[in-house]
Design an enzyme around this catalytic site. Structure first.
Site: not given
Length: 318
Positions: A98, A297
């Site tokens: 991220d 994710h």
């Protein structure tokens, strides 16, 4: 393997770092809304295998405040290099997810001599865009709600997320995981819409990949600090764009490994039409790419055993 938590001075900030083990250093960089704790399963696994695994709370999050200079990557890279100096290491392997992925990609531009290798999860390398990122997001946000645009304005998002930290974390982690299609959030209009309005209700914990205690730990940190520091990373992205003009077109040459979840929304919708082709073109140091099935994710939590095995394989090769 027990984890320890300590603070050290990194220039203008006091940084908190969680660490375990001794040996070659591996530094893990988190994203939003996370703290260094998001890597705790990796820290214990790597420490048991003979590495010094470290996960700092990056500026604005957890035990590390965001100073007036802000949370631009250039300044945070200074914090990471101060961490290496603090442990007496010339170089380290850096892993990022991220915002932490964008951070270590830029670190490879700014200080390649301090890097033994990169391990990047889910967020492919993307060349510097021709326009500031906020302009691109504003255009997209005219069509549907987009958190990237919503987070740019100080005040509304801060207040919304601060009212319900645990609920927000549960919802966004679930939405980004393999059991939900994140882009359903784009069905909502941009006007008079908050992030909690578009995120799904999260199922009760524990989940197959996240325990109640783990969410409680993360929620306690954000309940204490609020989300403004973390949101500052979104508000620094145009500044990052400005500060990287000198690196436009420069390749990433350090040894690099990439792994990703096959259901990661960043791969699906935020990384361009040919994310892997673009990365191969601009990252000549790329040694290997691995896909992990059934992961979204937060791949290191959703498929911990597979991720840890790959990390140890990459580190052995390095």
């Amino acid at each position: 393997m027990a984890l320890t938590r300590r603070e050290f001075r990194a220039g203008e900030v006091t940084m908190r770092v969680t660490e375990a083990g001794c040996g070659p250093p591996v530094v893990f960089c988190h994203g939003f809304p996370h703290t260094g704790y998001i890597w705790h399963r990796q820290l214990t696994a790597l420490a048991a295998a003979g590495y010094h695994a470290l996960a700092p709370d990056l500026r604005g999050v957890g035990g590390t405040a965001c100073p007036p200079s802000g949370c631009a990557n250039r300044e945070v890279i200074g914090d990471l290099l101060a961490l290496l100096d603090d442990i007496g290491a010339e170089r380290a392997v850096f892993a990022g997810l991220d915002f932490g992925a964008a951070l270590v990609w830029e670190l490879a531009w700014r200080a390649p001599e301090r890097i033994s290798g990169l391990i990047v999860l889910n967020n492919v390398f993307q060349p510097r865009p021709p326009k500031p990122p906020s302009e691109l997001w504003a255009a997209a946000a005219r069509k549907h709600f987009l958190h990237l645009d919503y987070f740019q304005r100080e005040g509304p998002a801060d207040a919304e997320l601060n009212r319900a930290p645990r609920d927000f974390l549960a919802r966004v982690y679930f939405a980004l995981g393999a059991d939900y299609h994140y882009f359903d959030t784009w069905r909502y209009p941009p006007e008079n819409t908050g992030y909690l309005d578009v995120l799904p209700e999260a199922p009760p914990l524990p989940w197959r990949w996240l325990s109640t205690g783990e969410l409680d730990t993360l929620a306690a940190e954000f309940t204490r600090t609020g989300f403004t520091g973390g949101l500052g990373w979104y508000r620094a992205l145009d500044r990052n764009w400005e500060l990287t003009a000198e690196f436009a077109g420069q390749p990433i040459t350090v040894p690099t490994y990439f792994l990703y979840g096959d259901r990661d929304p960043d791969i699906e919708g935020f990384s361009g039409r040919d994310p892997f082709g673009t990365m191969r073109k601009h990252v000549p140091g790329l040694r290997r790419t691995d896909e992990i099935a059934g992961a979204g994710h937060l791949v290191q939590l959703e498929r911990t055993a597979e991720v840890n095995a790959l990390l140890l394989r990459y580190l052995a090769e390095l």
